[in-house]
Each structure stands twice: as C-alpha cells, then as structure tokens.
Design a protein around this motif. Structure first.
Motif, PDB file in Angstrom:
ATOM      1  N   UNK A 149      90.685 -59.800 -61.880  1.00 43.55           N
ATOM      2  CA  UNK A 149      89.539 -60.138 -62.965  1.00 43.55           C
ATOM      3  C   UNK A 149      88.187 -60.276 -61.888  1.00 43.55           C
ATOM      4  N   UNK A 150      87.476 -59.125 -62.196  1.00 46.90           N
ATOM      5  CA  UNK A 150      85.974 -58.939 -61.384  1.00 46.90           C
ATOM      6  C   UNK A 150      84.787 -59.616 -62.265  1.00 46.90           C
ATOM      7  N   UNK A 151      83.937 -60.081 -61.180  1.00 49.69           N
ATOM      8  CA  UNK A 151      82.585 -60.231 -62.001  1.00 49.69           C
ATOM      9  C   UNK A 151      81.316 -59.871 -61.210  1.00 49.69           C
ATOM     10  N   UNK A 152      80.366 -59.455 -61.611  1.00 50.52           N
ATOM     11  CA  UNK A 152      78.959 -58.994 -61.070  1.00 50.52           C
ATOM     12  C   UNK A 152      78.415 -60.348 -60.265  1.00 50.52           C
ATOM     13  N   UNK A 153      78.036 -60.006 -59.180  1.00 56.25           N
ATOM     14  CA  UNK A 153      77.358 -60.949 -58.252  1.00 56.25           C
ATOM     15  C   UNK A 153      76.217 -61.327 -58.716  1.00 56.25           C
ATOM     16  N   UNK A 154      75.934 -62.859 -59.127  1.00 56.03           N
ATOM     17  CA  UNK A 154      74.563 -63.196 -59.757  1.00 56.03           C
ATOM     18  C   UNK A 154      73.614 -63.271 -58.792  1.00 56.03           C
ATOM     19  N   UNK A 155      72.401 -63.375 -59.274  1.00 57.07           N
ATOM     20  CA  UNK A 155      71.235 -63.346 -58.191  1.00 57.07           C
ATOM     21  C   UNK A 155      71.355 -64.669 -57.215  1.00 57.07           C
ATOM     22  N   UNK A 156      71.055 -63.875 -56.094  1.00 56.61           N
ATOM     23  CA  UNK A 156      71.250 -64.888 -54.787  1.00 56.61           C
ATOM     24  C   UNK A 156      72.659 -64.930 -54.161  1.00 56.61           C
ATOM     25  N   UNK A 157      73.373 -63.880 -54.518  1.00 56.16           N
ATOM     26  CA  UNK A 157      74.605 -63.816 -53.743  1.00 56.16           C
ATOM     27  C   UNK A 157      74.949 -62.239 -53.528  1.00 56.16           C
ATOM     28  N   UNK A 158      75.881 -62.059 -53.028  1.00 58.07           N
ATOM     29  CA  UNK A 158      76.191 -60.442 -52.645  1.00 58.07           C
ATOM     30  C   UNK A 158      77.608 -60.352 -52.305  1.00 58.07           C
ATOM     31  N   UNK A 159      78.300 -59.106 -52.294  1.00 62.13           N
ATOM     32  CA  UNK A 159      79.344 -58.669 -51.707  1.00 62.13           C
ATOM     33  C   UNK A 159      79.526 -57.324 -51.227  1.00 62.13           C
ATOM     34  N   UNK A 160      79.440 -57.055 -50.084  1.00 63.82           N
ATOM     35  CA  UNK A 160      79.519 -55.719 -49.321  1.00 63.82           C
ATOM     36  C   UNK A 160      80.746 -55.041 -48.820  1.00 63.82           C
ATOM     37  N   UNK A 161      81.913 -55.585 -49.662  1.00 65.76           N
ATOM     38  CA  UNK A 161      83.282 -54.847 -49.418  1.00 65.76           C
ATOM     39  C   UNK A 161      83.998 -54.852 -50.752  1.00 65.76           C
ATOM     40  N   UNK A 162      85.007 -53.878 -50.670  1.00 61.18           N
ATOM     41  CA  UNK A 162      85.932 -53.745 -51.721  1.00 61.18           C
ATOM     42  C   UNK A 162      86.982 -54.548 -51.376  1.00 61.18           C
ATOM     43  N   UNK A 163      87.436 -55.580 -52.127  1.00 58.20           N
ATOM     44  CA  UNK A 163      88.476 -56.548 -51.902  1.00 58.20           C
ATOM     45  C   UNK A 163      89.361 -56.849 -53.198  1.00 58.20           C
ATOM     46  N   UNK A 164      90.553 -57.382 -52.812  1.00 53.91           N
ATOM     47  CA  UNK A 164      91.373 -58.138 -53.834  1.00 53.91           C
ATOM     48  C   UNK A 164      91.187 -59.550 -54.015  1.00 53.91           C
ATOM     49  N   UNK A 165      90.314 -60.218 -53.056  1.00 51.16           N
ATOM     50  CA  UNK A 165      90.338 -61.674 -52.949  1.00 51.16           C
ATOM     51  C   UNK A 165      89.055 -62.002 -52.532  1.00 51.16           C
ATOM     52  N   UNK A 166      88.031 -61.130 -52.172  1.00 47.03           N
ATOM     53  CA  UNK A 166      86.788 -61.610 -51.708  1.00 47.03           C
ATOM     54  C   UNK A 166      85.908 -61.987 -52.883  1.00 47.03           C
ATOM     55  N   UNK A 167      84.927 -62.947 -52.745  1.00 47.55           N
ATOM     56  CA  UNK A 167      84.161 -63.859 -53.691  1.00 47.55           C
ATOM     57  C   UNK A 167      82.609 -63.412 -53.383  1.00 47.55           C
ATOM     58  N   UNK A 168      81.700 -63.655 -54.145  1.00 52.94           N
ATOM     59  CA  UNK A 168      80.136 -63.382 -54.001  1.00 52.94           C
ATOM     60  C   UNK A 168      79.810 -64.376 -52.913  1.00 52.94           C
ATOM     61  N   UNK A 169      78.948 -64.191 -51.801  1.00 51.81           N
ATOM     62  CA  UNK A 169      78.507 -64.986 -50.970  1.00 51.81           C
ATOM     63  C   UNK A 169      77.014 -65.170 -51.075  1.00 51.81           C
ATOM     64  N   UNK A 170      76.531 -66.334 -50.847  1.00 49.76           N
ATOM     65  CA  UNK A 170      75.272 -66.589 -50.866  1.00 49.76           C
ATOM     66  C   UNK A 170      74.296 -66.038 -49.692  1.00 49.76           C
ATOM     67  N   UNK A 171      73.210 -65.618 -50.189  1.00 47.25           N
ATOM     68  CA  UNK A 171      72.392 -65.107 -49.264  1.00 47.25           C
ATOM     69  C   UNK A 171      71.774 -66.140 -48.186  1.00 47.25           C
ATOM     70  N   UNK A 172      71.620 -65.336 -46.869  1.00 43.32           N
ATOM     71  CA  UNK A 172      71.066 -66.381 -45.960  1.00 43.32           C
ATOM     72  C   UNK A 172      69.698 -66.660 -45.901  1.00 43.32           C
ATOM     73  N   UNK A 173      69.418 -68.316 -45.753  1.00 43.99           N
ATOM     74  CA  UNK A 173      68.288 -68.707 -45.958  1.00 43.99           C
ATOM     75  C   UNK A 173      67.460 -68.817 -44.545  1.00 43.99           C
TER      76      UNK A 173
END
Length: 329
Positions: A149-173
């Motif tokens: 089950x996938x979900x669109x990364x919300x504002x302030x997060x990103x995902x730069x890979x195609x993955x079966x387990x990776x989650x959206x990560x927060x932007x660097x401050x």
C-alpha cells in the motif's frame, strides 16, 4: 384386594413409562465410560484410537491399536480410527509458492514466496508486490495475503527511490550560517549551502592565522639570531632578520680582499682591483661640498646663494663670493 377400574387404568398407563425411563437410563450409563476425543465405541466397548500424525492398521485390537506414522505429504491432526492419513495440499513452486514445512500433525497452508502475495482469496497462485515509485512512500508493506500500500509524500517529505519498504523522509533543515539554495520537493531533499558571510569570515580567519604564524616565526628567528650591542639593547629585529637572510641566502658583503685572498687572485682580477682603487671621485666645482658648508655654518637660499653670519649679522653671498670666501678661509 380388589382394585377399582380407575386404579387399573392408571397402572396400565404408568408401567410403560417406567420401562422407557429405565431403558434410557441404561443407555446413558453404558455410554459414559468412553472418551469422545481418544476412544470410540465398538461392539458395546470403548476402544482406543491412534494419535495425531498416525493412522490405524487393520490388525489393531480394541484396547491395543497398531498405529502407522503418516508418510510424506500426509497429515493427521486428531485422534482417529481411520486406516490412512490425509493428503497435504500441493504448493507449486512454479506458482511462486515457497516449499511447505510438511508437519504431520496439521494441514499445510501454502505460503507465497518473499515479495509475492496471493492473486485471489483462494490463493491458487502468487503475484509480485507492487513497488512504490519516487514521490510515494510505503504505508504498509505487502505480505502473503495483500499487496503493498503506497501513499503520496506529504508536504515537507520526499522519496527519491522505487522501493517495496521505503517511507517518505523529512526535508533537511538548513542550520545556522546556511541558506536554502534549492527547496525540497516530493522527490528531492532540500539543498543547503554556506552563506557568503561565512565565506568571508573563513577567509578572514585564514588570513589572520597566516599573519600570526608569520609573526611568530619572525619573533622566533629574531630571538634566535638577534645580537645585543655594547649598550645592552637588543638590535632591531628587522635588521637582524635581514642580516640572517643575507647569511642564509649565501650573499656576502663586498669587502677588500685580504693578503691571503690576493695570492689566489688571477692577474686580471688584481689589475681590475688596482684600477678601481686608483680611481678618485670627481667633484663638481659648481656645487659646494658638504664639508665646506658645514664648517662655515652656512645655508643656501632658494636662489642657490649662501647665507653667512658674522658678529650677529646676516649676509647673503653670491655663488662666486661664497666659493672665494670658503677657499681663503
């Protein structure tokens, strides 16, 4: 004793009912000794059954049954008096099922291989999990029964890979002394860089550090090679450092050759040395010498005439008179 017709009629009704109750009580008493889980009734006796994972042979007796262990791909999950075990379901590896455990005491459930899930509720075959693309994170990982089950990364997060387990990560401050060069997106992180002020500060610190190193090195050299004069004062640091530099670079001051050095000089060098010693400086007759002006206490005017004092009076002499006066004195 004679009974009335009513009494006889009641006795005929009651006696059959007593017989039915007695028969039911006898059947209930006879069935109580048998255990419904481990025993079975045969010819009015309670007989023993074979345990889970086995089947009963035909040569078995009521109280001493002969049991056979289930074979490969067979199972028996309870006590039984049956003469054969049950067949395990076939988990076809060509349909992306993993090899079964084949436990003798329970029915095998065919499980999909890692990264696959059942294509339907009946689970006849397994299909691969769907990976989440860039810009999407994994909300829940796939398992044997369901897909990823996938979900669109919300504002302030990103995902730069195609993955079966990776989650959206927060932007660097960006931290102190940094500025945001490029904002983050759903597929890229924020890019930070040092501010110009920090660059200038680093350059200034580097220059000051270099100057301090040079000053410390100069002080060390001056203390090491400096000399004290007769009055006990330390000679000028710059003068000592210059002398030391001349000494280190190999340049020697020009001096007159000694007697020993003259012996090793070639004739050409000796004649050149003699010519230079015979030369005398040529004085400009038009210009007065420094010794003459200092002896007479004279000074020049703006027009080039000398000024002299005599008995408290000041006289301006022409160039010719001043030269004549100087010679006669």
């Amino acid at each position: 004793m004679l009974r009335s017709p009513d009494q006889l009629r009641r006795m005929h009704i009651f006696l059959p009912m007593v017989g039915i109750w007695a028969h039911l009580l006898f059947l209930q008493t006879a069935a109580q000794p048998c255990d419904p889980l481990t025993q079975y009734m045969k010819n009015g006796q309670c007989c023993q059954m074979c345990g889970p994972g086995t089947s009963m042979l035909m040569s078995s007796t009521c109280q001493e049954p002969e049991c056979r262990i289930c074979g490969d791909a067979e199972y028996q999950d309870k006590y039984t008096s049956e003469q054969k075990c049950q067949r395990q379901p076939y988990c076809d590896p060509n349909n992306n099922f993993r090899p079964p455990d084949n436990v003798l005491t329970k029915k095998t459930i065919c499980m999909c291989k890692e990264g696959f899930h059942c294509s339907a509720e009946a689970c006849i075959t397994c299909v691969p999990h769907t990976p989440c693309n860039s810009g999407y994170g994994v909300k829940s990982e796939g398992n044997h029964l369901r897909d990823t089950v996938c979900e669109k990364c919300p504002k302030g997060t990103f995902s730069n890979e195609i993955s079966l387990s990776g989650v959206c990560m927060k932007w660097t401050e960006c931290g102190n002394g940094q500025r945001e060069r490029q904002s983050g997106t759903d597929i890229s992180d924020t890019i930070c860089e040092e501010t110009k002020r920090n660059h200038t500060l680093l350059i200034s610190i580097s220059v000051i550090s270099a100057i301090l190193v040079l000053v410390i090195a100069a002080v060390i050299l001056c203390r090491k090679y400096g000399q004290r004069d007769a009055r006990g004062n330390l000679k000028g640091c710059v003068e000592s450092c210059i002398d030391e530099k001349v000494h280190l670079t190999g340049h020697k001051p020009i001096t007159q050759p000694t007697d020993n050095e003259e012996e090793f000089m070639s004739p050409e060098m000796q004649s050149s040395q003699e010519e230079s010693s015979l030369r005398t400086p040529v004085e400009n007759e038009d210009e007065p010498s420094q010794e003459m002006s200092s002896d007479m206490g004279q000074r020049l005017t703006e027009n080039g005439n000398f000024v002299t004092q005599e008995n408290g009076k000041t006289y301006i002499l022409s160039r010719q008179e001043s030269q004549t006066h100087t010679v006669t004195d």
